[in-house]
Design an enzyme around this catalytic site. Sequence first.
Site, PDB file in Angstrom:
ATOM      1  N   GLU A 181       0.812  -1.230   0.000  1.00 14.00           N
ATOM      2  CA  GLU A 181       0.000   0.000   0.000  1.00 14.00           C
ATOM      3  C   GLU A 181       0.843   1.278   0.000  1.00 14.00           C
ATOM      4  O   GLU A 181       0.590   2.191   0.783  1.00 14.00           O
ATOM      5  CB  GLU A 181      -0.965  -0.024   1.198  1.00 14.00           C
ATOM      6  N   ASN A 224       1.915  -5.086  -3.179  1.00 10.66           N
ATOM      7  CA  ASN A 224       0.565  -5.532  -2.834  1.00 10.66           C
ATOM      8  C   ASN A 224      -0.267  -4.304  -2.452  1.00 10.66           C
ATOM      9  O   ASN A 224       0.197  -3.433  -1.714  1.00 10.66           O
ATOM     10  CB  ASN A 224       0.693  -6.485  -1.633  1.00 10.66           C
ATOM     11  N   HIS A 260     -10.305  -6.398  -1.648  1.00 10.41           N
ATOM     12  CA  HIS A 260     -11.330  -6.144  -0.616  1.00 10.41           C
ATOM     13  C   HIS A 260     -12.517  -5.475  -1.309  1.00 10.41           C
ATOM     14  O   HIS A 260     -12.551  -4.256  -1.492  1.00 10.41           O
ATOM     15  CB  HIS A 260     -10.759  -5.274   0.505  1.00 10.41           C
ATOM     16  N   GLU A 289      -6.051 -10.985  -0.922  1.00 14.32           N
ATOM     17  CA  GLU A 289      -6.853 -10.750   0.296  1.00 14.32           C
ATOM     18  C   GLU A 289      -8.336 -10.650  -0.031  1.00 14.32           C
ATOM     19  O   GLU A 289      -9.060  -9.815   0.527  1.00 14.32           O
ATOM     20  CB  GLU A 289      -6.394  -9.449   0.980  1.00 14.32           C
ATOM     21  N   ASP A 291     -12.104 -10.553  -0.153  1.00 17.47           N
ATOM     22  CA  ASP A 291     -13.360 -10.741   0.578  1.00 17.47           C
ATOM     23  C   ASP A 291     -14.398  -9.813  -0.039  1.00 17.47           C
ATOM     24  O   ASP A 291     -14.052  -8.858  -0.721  1.00 17.47           O
ATOM     25  CB  ASP A 291     -13.235 -10.586   2.112  1.00 17.47           C
TER      26      ASP A 291
HETATM   27  O1  9MR Z   1      -7.199  -8.361   8.779  1.00 17.05           O
HETATM   28  C1  9MR Z   1      -6.305  -7.460   9.395  1.00 17.05           C
HETATM   29  C2  9MR Z   1      -6.854  -7.019  10.749  1.00 17.05           C
HETATM   30  O2  9MR Z   1      -6.843  -8.104  11.641  1.00 17.05           O
HETATM   31  C3  9MR Z   1      -6.046  -5.867  11.294  1.00 17.05           C
HETATM   32  O3  9MR Z   1      -6.653  -5.399  12.472  1.00 17.05           O
HETATM   33  C4  9MR Z   1      -5.952  -4.778  10.240  1.00 17.05           C
HETATM   34  C5  9MR Z   1      -5.175  -3.580  10.729  1.00 17.05           C
HETATM   35  O4  9MR Z   1      -4.915  -2.674   9.700  1.00 17.05           O
HETATM   36  O5  9MR Z   1      -5.334  -5.300   9.080  1.00 17.05           O
HETATM   37  C6  9MR Z   1      -6.098  -6.282   8.463  1.00 17.05           C
HETATM   38  O6  9MR Z   1      -5.455  -6.748   7.297  1.00 17.05           O
HETATM   39  C7  9MR Z   1      -5.171  -5.791   6.272  1.00 17.05           C
HETATM   40  C8  9MR Z   1      -3.950  -6.269   5.532  1.00 17.05           C
HETATM   41  O7  9MR Z   1      -2.883  -6.496   6.393  1.00 17.05           O
HETATM   42  C9  9MR Z   1      -3.545  -5.295   4.449  1.00 17.05           C
HETATM   43  N1  9MR Z   1      -4.636  -5.039   3.561  1.00 17.05           N
HETATM   44  C10 9MR Z   1      -5.914  -4.658   4.189  1.00 17.05           C
HETATM   45  C11 9MR Z   1      -6.301  -5.690   5.243  1.00 17.05           C
HETATM   46  C12 9MR Z   1      -7.659  -5.340   5.858  1.00 17.05           C
HETATM   47  O8  9MR Z   1      -7.581  -4.127   6.534  1.00 17.05           O
END
Ligand code: 9MR
Length: 378
Positions: A181, A224, A260, A289, A291
């Site tokens: 990101e 990513n 997402h 990722e 969903d």
């Molecule tokens: O799923 C992850 C969640 O448990 C954390 O609290 C969160 C914090 O930013 O991050 C989530 O995972 C992220 C991933 O690492 C990067 N892309 C977006 C995902 C969803 O926020």
Amino acid sequence: MRPVRIVTLALATTALALPLAAIPATADPGSDHQAAPHSNAKFDRLRHAAPEGFFVGTAVAGGGHHLEQDYPDPFTYDKEYRKILSRQFSSVSPENQMKWDFIHPERDRYRFDEADAIVDFAERHGQVVRGHTLLWHSQNPAWLEQGDFTDEELRAILREHIETVVGRYAGRIQQWDVANEIFDDAGNLRTEQNIWIRELGPGIVADAFRWAHEADPEAKLFFNDYNVEGRNAKSNAYYELVQDLLAEGVPVHGFSAQGHLSTRWGFPGDLEQNLRRFDALGLETAITELDVRMDLPESGVPTEAQLEQQADYYDQALSACLAVANCNSFTIWGFTDKYSWVPVFFQGQGSATVMTEDFVRKPAFFALQSTLKDARNG
Ligand code: 9MR
């Protein structure tokens, strides 16, 4: 992705207690290990339904938002969860357990137990691992974000972290999300938010790839991001950057779209075309990722139409990846609503994964299974 956190623990817990009865008849009421009658149990599993060399993955729940929920660490303590994790998937991604704040909580202390356990589990079950992540603006420990370091010290800190973490798992990680990101939606580098780019300049990104490659020459190294499924300002920015880096000989091997998605918006129909242009640069591509969240009705239970729309989005994302030669890794961000990050971050939204909180399969699960089987059968 870093949406504003809007839901409290109380609300998240309410969401977890939603009734499960209303999954439509299209969903198999059997639990994961009960194959449908007459089905070949082996091919009932996503990992075995997939074509040879195509990896079907999931995030492994733990850390991050889970730490604030009223359940123990899912990966460690939920037996049913672990069983499905091992049976259905051929790739695993630590959801939070390799992020800076988790794995490097103090300047001179690493915490490897959870990440080690996931990598060991993966090996026992014949799974590959996606490492996530090394250079990001989010989930960095306070000692780093609020520390008072010279540029030289900061550079040394990043280098040491990459050498230590990547080196520890060398030869055991299939793909690393080296940079996560780094652009905003307008396609600008996050020069303010990202501590590394802010303090050390954009050249640090190339160095992170170089250091990771030295520490594990076998791992495929990825950019990513979210909102890069289609061709847009952000994915264009990656397309330009990657070409520059490749021209300089920087070891960049992959570009991945997180995926997402939300049924609020249309499916990004140019996903395949977008992945193809990175593929044409000689990169691997991946969905990392996926969903698909939705606005839940007042009952908290999605309608059949919502679940069908969701299944269609999952299916389209998978089909796009399957259609691109070097897109061989397709990962969903958790497989059960029981542990999904979505209701914790998006008020009123949920049901984003392919199984209910009780591991009942939704139409999205069957859509993936059937498309994988079709691809396997040519
Ligand atoms: O799923 C992850 C969640 O448990 C954390 O609290 C969160 C914090 O930013 O991050 C989530 O995972 C992220 C991933 O690492 C990067 N892309 C977006 C995902 C969803 O926020």
